[in-house]
Design an enzyme around this catalytic site. Structure first.
Site, PDB file in Angstrom:
ATOM      1  CG  HIS A  67      -5.790  -4.674   2.647  1.00 38.79           C
ATOM      2  ND1 HIS A  67      -7.137  -4.383   2.530  1.00 38.79           N
ATOM      3  CD2 HIS A  67      -5.189  -4.060   1.604  1.00 38.79           C
ATOM      4  CE1 HIS A  67      -7.321  -3.649   1.450  1.00 38.79           C
ATOM      5  NE2 HIS A  67      -6.168  -3.429   0.870  1.00 38.79           N
ATOM      6  CD  GLU A  70      -1.446  -1.817   0.748  1.00 35.88           C
ATOM      7  OE1 GLU A  70      -1.862  -0.814   0.125  1.00 35.88           O
ATOM      8  OE2 GLU A  70      -1.864  -2.972   0.534  1.00 35.88           O
ATOM      9  CG  HIS A  71      -5.321   0.940   2.821  1.00 33.51           C
ATOM     10  ND1 HIS A  71      -6.181   1.704   2.064  1.00 33.51           N
ATOM     11  CD2 HIS A  71      -5.238  -0.263   2.192  1.00 33.51           C
ATOM     12  CE1 HIS A  71      -6.612   0.998   1.025  1.00 33.51           C
ATOM     13  NE2 HIS A  71      -6.057  -0.207   1.083  1.00 33.51           N
ATOM     14  CD  GLU A 147      -8.689  -1.940  -1.630  1.00 37.68           C
ATOM     15  OE1 GLU A 147      -7.820  -2.589  -2.236  1.00 37.68           O
ATOM     16  OE2 GLU A 147      -8.469  -1.353  -0.543  1.00 37.68           O
TER      17      GLU A 147
END
Length: 449
Positions: A67, A70-71, A147
């Site tokens: 994750h 991905e950012h 987030e």
């Protein structure tokens, strides 16, 4: 007829006509797979780049890296800054984003067909040449923590994550949250992210799908050129890397829904959000079509049993539905409702009773017709969206290993019998293992999430 797509397929090019469209699959040098559907009735293209690695595939020392990575791919390359990447799509009225899942990571964009070379160039640059700078990690770490904090404020997110963790196994790779935890995100360093990137972002792992006003051969040539310009070596004859084998998830004894002891996550909310369910079918299980029909009848719309019997006839909940998730070696089924705390036990009893009733008495022909119409109608509407069709190509390649024409997909759903649904409902009704309540804690000792 379906196109078979084994991962070790030595055939370099496969073609299938899908109605008025042309579906093609090419294995490029280096093992890169390109699947396209040409549709001249639109003036746009949806394009996606898939890496078949998700949160469950992380090494223990790389936990949370999927994750985070991905950012970071949006935070700059050797050729582009983060602003350059964002501006590239905005300037042409396009859109781009990415998704991290348990079994894949997906980067995508949608642009006018004339701007496809631009979208391809930006996405390929991100995939091949991410800068992964320490300063960018430190900044994006804070964004990801925000987030996660946002998800923690949403009782439905909290409940769903806790529910899936318990059904799929606490502490297991498949059961852990896709986005990581504050501890894992806070502890990851740039070396772990770079190692994860170097291990998995390779030609033999990359799947590219595109749907719209495009030329397959031209896109294949442009893709090869962009990947080579990004520093990837595309060796002729290389084949895609097979997915690692995984043992099927061990069966967990189940019981009736009403007998479950809930895990209570105390929150200052007006409603109790209830998740209950257990293990179900894998993504390739033969009964998956019966599961789709069952979910539609049980809790898939306003005419479903849960909606009619819990909301419309008794007014006990505003939101109530059923759901299922499937992975390569495991699956989850669940029932959800949000209601005032004093009604929680009654709602739980009713939801469990609906599934049990389906297992005992089966479903009606009218319910079967409605479910078939709902599923096929949804499929037909999705075909009008190039993004949905692009996603369907990716699923065909990564999950099923075959491309199935829409007519055959409809036929498979239509072939499901009422007895298939009844038998599966009976099996699931005795397979409840997990209940999670999120809300005011007036009955149980709260367990910190």
């Amino acid at each position: 007829m379906p196109i078979e797509l084994p991962l070790d397929d030595a055939r370099s090019d496969l073609v299938l006509s899908e109605g008025g469209s042309l579906v093609r699959r090419t294995v490029l040098p280096g093992g890169v797979r390109l699947l396209t559907e040409t549709d001249r009735s639109v003036r746009s293209v949806s394009i996606g780049m898939w890496i078949p690695v998700g949160s469950r595939d992380e090494r223990p020392e790389h936990a949370g890296a999927t994750h985070v990575l991905e950012h970071l791919l949006f935070k700059g390359t050797a050729r582009r800054s983060a602003l350059d990447i964002a501006t590239a799509f905005d300037e042409v009225g396009g859109e781009s984003n990415a998704v991290t899942a348990k079994e894949h990571t997906f980067y995508y964009g949608r642009v006018r067909s004339a701007d496809l070379p631009l979208a391809l160039d930006v996405l390929a640059d991100m995939i091949t040449s991410a800068a992964l700078e320490p300063a960018a990690l430190e900044l994006e770490r804070e964004v990801i923590l925000e987030e996660l904090a946002m998800a923690e404020d949403d009782p439905t997110d909290v409940g769903y994550e806790a529910f899936c963790e318990q059904v799929l196994g606490e502490g297991t790779a498949l059961g852990r949250p896709v986005g990581g935890t504050p501890a894992s995100v806070g502890g990851i360093d740039v070396d772990a992210v770079r190692a994860h990137y170097a291990e998995h972002y390779r030609p033999e792992n990359l799947v590219v799908t595109a749907v719209g006003d495009l030329d397959h051969d031209l896109l294949a040539a442009q893709l090869s050129a962009r990947l080579t310009a990004g520093g990837w070596t595309l060796e002729p004859g290389a084949l895609p890397r097979p997915r690692p084998a995984t043992a099927p998830q061990a069966a967990v004894p189940g019981i009736g829904a009403a007998a479950l002891t809930p895990r209570v996550l105390a929150r200052d909310t007006e409603q109790t959000h209830v998740y209950l369910g257990g293990p179900a079918l894998s993504a390739t299980a033969p009964e998956r079509h019966a599961m789709s029909v069952l979910m539609a009848i049980l809790g898939g719309g306003m005419s479903s049993r849960l909606f009619q019997h819990v909301r419309e006839e008794r007014g006990l909940a505003y939101s109530v539905y059923s759901f299922s998730s499937a992975y390569r070696d495991a699956g989850v089924f669940g029932l959800y409702a949000a209601c005032r705390p004093t009604r929680t036990e009654q709602v739980v009893e009713l939801m469990g009773a609906e599934l049990a009733d389906m297992g005992r008495r089966g479903v009606t022909e009218a319910e079967m017709r409605r479910a078939l119409g709902q599923i096929t109608g949804s499929l037909a509407l999705g075909l009008e969206d190039t993004s949905s069709r692009m996603g369907r190509l990716g699923t065909s390649e990564l999950v099923h290993g075959r491309y199935t024409e829409v007519d055959e997909a409809v036929a498979r759903i239509a072939a499901v019998r009422a007895e298939d649904v009844r038998s599966l409902a009976e099996r699931l009704a005795g397979s409840f293992t997990t209940r999670v309540d999120v809300g005011p804690d007036g009955r149980h000792v709260a367990i910190a999430s």
